[in-house]
Design an enzyme around this catalytic site. Structure first.
Site, mmCIF file in Angstrom:
data_model
loop_
_atom_site.group_PDB
_atom_site.id
_atom_site.type_symbol
_atom_site.label_atom_id
_atom_site.label_comp_id
_atom_site.label_asym_id
_atom_site.label_seq_id
_atom_site.Cartn_x
_atom_site.Cartn_y
_atom_site.Cartn_z
ATOM 1 N N ASN A 37 20.237 1.595 -56.332
ATOM 2 C CA ASN A 37 21.327 1.127 -57.182
ATOM 3 C C ASN A 37 21.273 -0.393 -57.322
ATOM 4 O OD1 ASN A 37 22.094 1.315 -54.413
ATOM 5 N ND2 ASN A 37 24.261 1.257 -54.918
ATOM 6 N N GLU A 39 23.814 -3.248 -58.673
ATOM 7 C CA GLU A 39 25.168 -3.553 -59.126
ATOM 8 C C GLU A 39 25.218 -4.865 -59.908
ATOM 9 O OE1 GLU A 39 27.703 -3.164 -55.644
ATOM 10 O OE2 GLU A 39 27.458 -0.982 -55.689
ATOM 11 N N ALA A 41 28.155 -8.137 -61.247
ATOM 12 C CA ALA A 41 29.494 -8.728 -61.157
ATOM 13 C C ALA A 41 30.414 -8.145 -62.229
ATOM 14 C CB ALA A 41 29.408 -10.248 -61.305
ATOM 15 N N CYS A 48 22.806 3.269 -61.235
ATOM 16 C CA CYS A 48 22.639 4.109 -60.050
ATOM 17 C C CYS A 48 21.162 4.256 -59.696
ATOM 18 C CB CYS A 48 23.185 5.505 -60.308
ATOM 19 S SG CYS A 48 24.971 5.596 -60.479
ATOM 20 N N GLU A 50 19.400 6.916 -59.008
ATOM 21 C CA GLU A 50 18.680 7.994 -59.701
ATOM 22 C C GLU A 50 18.211 7.532 -61.070
ATOM 23 O OE1 GLU A 50 21.618 7.992 -58.287
ATOM 24 O OE2 GLU A 50 22.162 9.935 -57.438
HETATM 25 N N1 THU Z 1 25.663 5.292 -56.966
HETATM 26 C C1 THU Z 1 24.354 5.690 -57.132
HETATM 27 O O1 THU Z 1 23.433 4.876 -57.011
HETATM 28 N N2 THU Z 1 24.125 6.981 -57.434
HETATM 29 C C2 THU Z 1 25.082 7.927 -57.608
HETATM 30 O O2 THU Z 1 24.761 9.059 -57.989
HETATM 31 C C3 THU Z 1 26.478 7.608 -57.324
HETATM 32 C C4 THU Z 1 26.791 6.177 -57.091
HETATM 33 C C5 THU Z 1 25.933 3.893 -56.666
HETATM 34 C C6 THU Z 1 26.616 3.134 -57.756
HETATM 35 C C7 THU Z 1 27.311 2.022 -56.988
HETATM 36 O O3 THU Z 1 26.410 0.944 -56.844
HETATM 37 C C8 THU Z 1 27.590 2.629 -55.630
HETATM 38 O O4 THU Z 1 26.786 3.801 -55.551
HETATM 39 C C9 THU Z 1 29.041 2.993 -55.401
HETATM 40 O O5 THU Z 1 29.518 3.785 -56.433
#
Ligand code: THU
Length: 135
Positions: A37, A39, A41, A48, A50
């Site tokens: 993942n 992220e 700001a 995500c 995946e």
């Molecule tokens: N996240 C993923 O990487 N995959 C998912 O299927 C669910 C959520 C990440 C997004 C965010 O950076 C963190 O998890 C919290 O939601």
């Protein structure tokens, strides 16, 4: 595959949620593509794990997937979000999805079970008549 996903999880950029996720996609010719993942700001722009794995794979010419591992530091291991289910479905509707945590807990589920009554490209040609907004 799990090792690749764990390594990817350690590369996650998750300073806001502190929730790290790693993924590893297995292609039909045996290649393993990692994702984590990423992220932002501007929270809603977060990618995500995946989906970064799918983007990495497709950008390297891979579109046929036979498995995916998703690693989270949760017990039981977490399942992919709805958006990621849909993105994986585009390429492999019956993909085996293995959910893992670093402690070794594992659960395997079919993407078809995670995304019932799914929407895919076959829907696009089933339209009956044009709605006014489509003109
Ligand atoms: N996240 C993923 O990487 N995959 C998912 O299927 C669910 C959520 C990440 C997004 C965010 O950076 C963190 O998890 C919290 O939601």
């Amino acid at each position: 595959m799990t090792e690749v996903a764990i390594e990817a999880m350690q590369n996650a950029y998750a300073p806001y949620s502190r929730f790290q996720v790693g993924a590893a996609l297995l292609t039909e010719n045996g290649e393993i593509l990692p994702g984590c993942n990423v992220e932002n700001a501007s929270y809603g722009l977060t990618l995500c794990a995946e989906r970064t794995a799918v983007a990495a794979a497709v950008s390297q010419g891979h579109k046929k997937f036979i498995g995916v591992v998703v690693v989270t530091n949760t017990s039981p291991p977490s399942s992919p979000c709805g958006v990621c289910r849909q993105v994986l479905h585009e390429f492999a509707p019956d993909l085996p999805v293995r959910l893992v945590n670093p402690a070794g807990e594992t659960l395997t589920v079919s993407l078809a079970d995670l995304l019932p009554m799914s929407f895919d490209k076959t829907e696009l040609s089933k339209g009956q008549k044009q709605s006014p907004g489509a003109e």
